[in-house]
Write an enzyme that holds these catalytic residues in place. Structure first.
Site, mmCIF file in Angstrom:
data_model
loop_
_atom_site.group_PDB
_atom_site.id
_atom_site.type_symbol
_atom_site.label_atom_id
_atom_site.label_comp_id
_atom_site.label_asym_id
_atom_site.label_seq_id
_atom_site.Cartn_x
_atom_site.Cartn_y
_atom_site.Cartn_z
ATOM 1 N N SER A 112 -37.871 -16.502 -9.516
ATOM 2 C CA SER A 112 -36.625 -16.233 -8.806
ATOM 3 C C SER A 112 -36.621 -17.099 -7.557
ATOM 4 O O SER A 112 -37.688 -17.529 -7.098
ATOM 5 C CB SER A 112 -36.608 -14.747 -8.399
ATOM 6 O OG SER A 112 -35.602 -14.520 -7.441
ATOM 7 N N TYR A 158 -40.901 -7.040 -4.779
ATOM 8 C CA TYR A 158 -40.299 -7.921 -5.799
ATOM 9 C C TYR A 158 -40.485 -9.391 -5.399
ATOM 10 O O TYR A 158 -40.918 -10.210 -6.216
ATOM 11 C CB TYR A 158 -38.812 -7.595 -5.974
ATOM 12 C CG TYR A 158 -38.118 -8.555 -6.923
ATOM 13 C CD1 TYR A 158 -38.375 -8.509 -8.294
ATOM 14 C CD2 TYR A 158 -37.230 -9.521 -6.445
ATOM 15 C CE1 TYR A 158 -37.758 -9.407 -9.167
ATOM 16 C CE2 TYR A 158 -36.604 -10.413 -7.308
ATOM 17 C CZ TYR A 158 -36.873 -10.358 -8.669
ATOM 18 O OH TYR A 158 -36.269 -11.244 -9.524
#
Ligand SMILES: NC(=O)c1ccc[n+]([C@@H]2O[C@H](COP(=O)([O-])OP(=O)(O)OC[C@H]3O[C@@H](n4cnc5c(N)ncnc54)[C@H](OP(=O)(O)O)[C@@H]3O)[C@@H](O)[C@H]2O)c1
Length: 252
Positions: free
Chosen positions: A131, A145
């Site tokens: 990401s 995360y």
């Protein structure tokens, strides 16, 4: 041509399956929701093998590896993953550990398997889905995360250089998208503060760049720009900006 895709029951994984199938690839697709995988198989024109698996456990990962033991494939995509939104002190530890198991441990176990398999075969491509979070100095309100995705970026970069040094025909890439319209936000409990990219377009771009051997794949001009700005900004300023952006997501 054959590709393996994890997390293919929705979002980016399902769209990568669509893109690859259109290019003529046979597929091995996995996730927990078997009904979704079977529906995708019905939709696609090339041969698709469905292997339901929970990759959030070590046992699940090794069972999956056993099931693909006799398969011959050219491309492996580690895409399954999820996020959690909230202050570090308030998020449930067990949920975070489950995320670490999927986003880090399963990617680690499967990447090692795929690198060894492709090295024995003399060639192959691996795509790890991280990401843009993995490129940032940290992610307030999604701290764990962001940290999981930083692991995926760092691991992939290290392996890339080892392979390059050996002049290997095995290539590894890491996809670092910003927001993409998938089920990610409902799972993470967030809404996007930036408009999400289309999942199919992102998948198309990711596959094209992976097959060209690109290391870091960042779809979309705005996220590329944000990445460059982040590298120039002092860490504390970057974290302040990240907090503001993340905080808007919590209004879901
Ligand atoms: N969407 C975004 O904004 C965005 C941005 C940057 C990076 N990413 C990354 O992109 C990847 C794909 O996410 P997405 O956006 O496409 O979200 P998604 O639509 O929620 O897809 C996630 C996929 O992961 C699978 N999965 C979740 N837990 C699993 C488990 N324990 N075992 C096996 N499979 C599991 C899900 O399938 P089942 O539930 O059927 O198991 C699903 O197929 C993730 O790694 C995510 O972190 C997404």
């Amino acid at each position: 041509m054959k590709a393996i895709i994890t997390g293919a029951s929705s979002g980016l994984g399902a769209d990568m399956a669509r893109v690859l199938s259109k290019m003529g690839y046979d597929l091995i697709i996995t996730a927990r929701r078997e009904d979704r995988l079977n529906a995708l198989k019905e939709e696609l024109k090339t041969n698709v093998t469905v292997i339901p698996a929970d990759l959030g456990t070590e046992e699940g990962c090794y069972n999956f590896i056993k099931k693909i033991e006799n398969e011959d494939f050219d491309l492996a995509i580690n895409n399954a993953g999820f996020g959690l939104f909230g202050e570090f002190s308030s998020l449930e530890t067990q949920k975070e550990l489950n995320m670490i198991d999927l986003n880090i441990k399963s990617v680690h176990i499967l990447t090692k398997h795929f690198v060894r398999y492709f090295e024995s075969r003399g060639k192959g491509n691996i795509l790890n889905v991280a990401s843009s979070a993995g490129l940032m100095p940290g992610g307030p309100l999604m701290a764990t995360y962001y940290a999981t995705k930083a692991y995926v970026v760092s691991l992939s970069r290290g392996i890339y250089e080892e392979l390059r040094k050996k002049k290997s025909k095995v290539k590894i890439s890491v996809l670092c998208p910003g927001p993409v319209d998938t089920e990610f936000n409902s799972v993470a409990g967030v809404s996007f503060s930036l408009k999400g990219l289309g999942s199919y377009k992102t998948a198309e771009y990711a596959i094209k760049k992976t097959l060209s051997g690109k290391l870091i794949i960042i779809p979309g001009v705005s996220i590329k720009f944000a990445y460059i700005l982040n590298r120039l900004a002092p860490t504390k300023l970057a974290l302040k900006i990240a907090y503001k952006i993340q905080n808007k997501k919590g209004d879901a």
